[in-house]
Design an enzyme around this catalytic site. Structure first.
Site, PDB file in Angstrom:
ATOM      1  N   HIS A  68      -5.878   1.720  -4.382  1.00  0.00           N
ATOM      2  CA  HIS A  68      -4.986   1.208  -3.352  1.00  0.00           C
ATOM      3  C   HIS A  68      -4.570  -0.220  -3.656  1.00  0.00           C
ATOM      4  O   HIS A  68      -5.142  -0.889  -4.511  1.00  0.00           O
ATOM      5  CB  HIS A  68      -5.649   1.295  -1.969  1.00  0.00           C
ATOM      6  CG  HIS A  68      -6.784   0.341  -1.754  1.00  0.00           C
ATOM      7  ND1 HIS A  68      -7.070  -0.245  -0.541  1.00  0.00           N
ATOM      8  CD2 HIS A  68      -7.745  -0.132  -2.607  1.00  0.00           C
ATOM      9  CE1 HIS A  68      -8.129  -1.023  -0.634  1.00  0.00           C
ATOM     10  NE2 HIS A  68      -8.562  -0.976  -1.868  1.00  0.00           N
ATOM     11  N   CYS A 109       0.810  -1.228   0.000  1.00  0.00           N
ATOM     12  CA  CYS A 109       0.000   0.000   0.000  1.00  0.00           C
ATOM     13  C   CYS A 109       0.842   1.276   0.000  1.00  0.00           C
ATOM     14  O   CYS A 109       0.626   2.173  -0.829  1.00  0.00           O
ATOM     15  CB  CYS A 109      -0.984  -0.011   1.160  1.00  0.00           C
ATOM     16  SG  CYS A 109      -0.228   0.060   2.814  1.00  0.00           S
ATOM     17  N   HIS A 151      -2.543   1.286   6.767  1.00  0.00           N
ATOM     18  CA  HIS A 151      -2.977   1.165   5.380  1.00  0.00           C
ATOM     19  C   HIS A 151      -3.189   2.550   4.791  1.00  0.00           C
ATOM     20  O   HIS A 151      -3.522   3.503   5.506  1.00  0.00           O
ATOM     21  CB  HIS A 151      -4.269   0.352   5.269  1.00  0.00           C
ATOM     22  CG  HIS A 151      -4.616  -0.012   3.865  1.00  0.00           C
ATOM     23  ND1 HIS A 151      -3.887  -0.941   3.142  1.00  0.00           N
ATOM     24  CD2 HIS A 151      -5.586   0.436   3.028  1.00  0.00           C
ATOM     25  CE1 HIS A 151      -4.414  -1.055   1.926  1.00  0.00           C
ATOM     26  NE2 HIS A 151      -5.437  -0.216   1.838  1.00  0.00           N
TER      27      HIS A 151
END
Length: 385
Positions: free
Chosen positions: A357, A297, A345
């Site tokens: 993402h 990520c 994240h």
């Protein structure tokens, strides 16, 4: 809110993401079956939500360990470069020290040949530390100018060499520690993912179907919330335009304290970052990866903004501090969306409640609602440039 999340003061966070996906739900079912098989007669069967939470924790722990791995890897790389630089410096200074020692040796040999007794310069060659040399001031007084210059050079080289050797030793010790952190984080990630794969391998077709239905409902709810955010942002933009046409600021009576919109230069950079991110869609998530063939990520967000000429730190922990925090309602394309209390994240907001993402192992870079796991886990929105 699920029990595994930390408590927080109301109003400090606004929306969220968790690790949803068919694989997560599937893992949930496997853990449920395992627990049921081992349970004592009459013991209550865990609910799907309870088991899903356990599986979600498994992926969260793996993602957290991934960010720790990224931090340790970056630190190890920098420390290794420092060690290499210091060792090169030590080698060069050792060479100069040897040259200075050789010059002193030539004076000592000359004094010996002339029968001058114990050579003055030889005394310095027997000294073990620079302090030993300075303590022999009576010897220095008997030396010629050239001899003193040779001694000064020798003392300087010896002092600097000892200093650099000590720095190199300390840096090597630090490097060993960071390598240990790197190994620990790597082992943790691999263990969590191995557990996940083991659970996935035990799924039945019926369990997959049930969990797919649950996932579909989650996605529908996430899409609804994204549409609502898009409507809200469109209304805000319209209000700003009307206020600008009237020569005023925010509409009167609204009590608005909105963050001013990003300037045009930000918009240009954001377009480049988003264009890069879109070009990565379909590439696999691989923990610790920074491209070009795969990403995790924070690796994706770092690479995307690098394409726009903006240097972001490597990890989510640092990226979250690399810009200005804005409310979710005022998120603009290009902003970074961070998730969870432990900030493990991140995605790139592209407008209309959507982001790009790299979700988690077993998935691919994709567009998704920022609410794809509910609206309680978004940590913050950060404008990086």
């Amino acid at each position: 809110m699920a029990s595994h999340r930390k408590s927080r003061t109301p109003g400090t966070r606004v929306a969220g993401i968790r690790t949803p996906a068919l694989a997560t739900a599937a893992l949930t079912s496997v853990a449920l079956l395992s627990q049921t098989a081992e349970a004592a007669p009459g013991e209550d069967r865990p609910s799907l939500e309870e088991v899903e939470k356990k599986v979600g924790d498994l992926y969260r722990q793996a993602e957290s360990a991934t960010e720790k791995y990224n931090a340790a890897k970056e630190k190890t790389g920098k420390q290794r470069k420092r060690v290499d630089t210091l060792l090169d410096d030590v080698a060069k200074r050792t060479q100069k020290l040897n040259e200075a020692r050789s010059e002193l040796g030539s004076y000592a040999a000359a004094q010996y040949r002339t029968g001058a007794g114990m050579p003055d310069t030889a005394t310095f060659l027997l000294a073990e530390t620079p302090q030993d040399i300075f303590d022999q001031r009576q010897v220095l007084d008997r030396m010629t100018g050239r001899q003193k210059a040779a001694v000064d050079d020798y003392v300087t080289q010896q002092t600097e060499t000892m200093k650099k050797r000590q720095e190199a030793t300390e840096s090597l010790r630090t490097l060993t520690e960071t390598q240990g952190d790197l190994k620990t984080a790597k082992t943790t990630v691999q263990k969590k993912l191995a557990d996940a794969r083991e659970l996935l391998s035990k799924l039945t077709a019926e369990e997959k179907a049930r969990l797919a239905a649950i996932e579909k409902r989650k996605q529908e709810e996430a899409a609804r919330k994204a549409a609502e955010l898009a409507r809200q942002q469109a209304e805000q933009e319209q209000a700003r335009e009307e206020a600008a046409q009237q020569g005023g600021g925010a509409s009167e009576g609204s009590g608005s304290t909105e963050t001013p919109p990003a300037d045009s230069s930000y918009g240009t950079k954001a377009e480049k970052a988003m264009a890069f991110a879109r070009a990565q869609i379909g590439k696999p998530y691989v923990w610790g990866a920074t491209g070009p063939g795969s990403y995790d990520c924070s690796g994706l967000t770092q690479a995307a903004w690098k394409a726009a000429g903006v240097s972001l730190p490597r990890t989510t922990y640092d990226q979250v501090n690399a810009g200005t925090t804005v409310p979710v309602s005022q998120a603009q394309p290009g902003d970074l969306v961070f998730f969870y209390d432990d900030v493990t994240h991140v995605g790139i907001y592209i407008g209309n409640g959507m982001m790009i993402h790299a979700p988690k192992p077993g998935t691919y870079v994709r567009e998704e609602s920022i609410y794809y796991d509910g609206d309680s886990a978004i940590h913050s929105i950060v404008r990086p440039a």
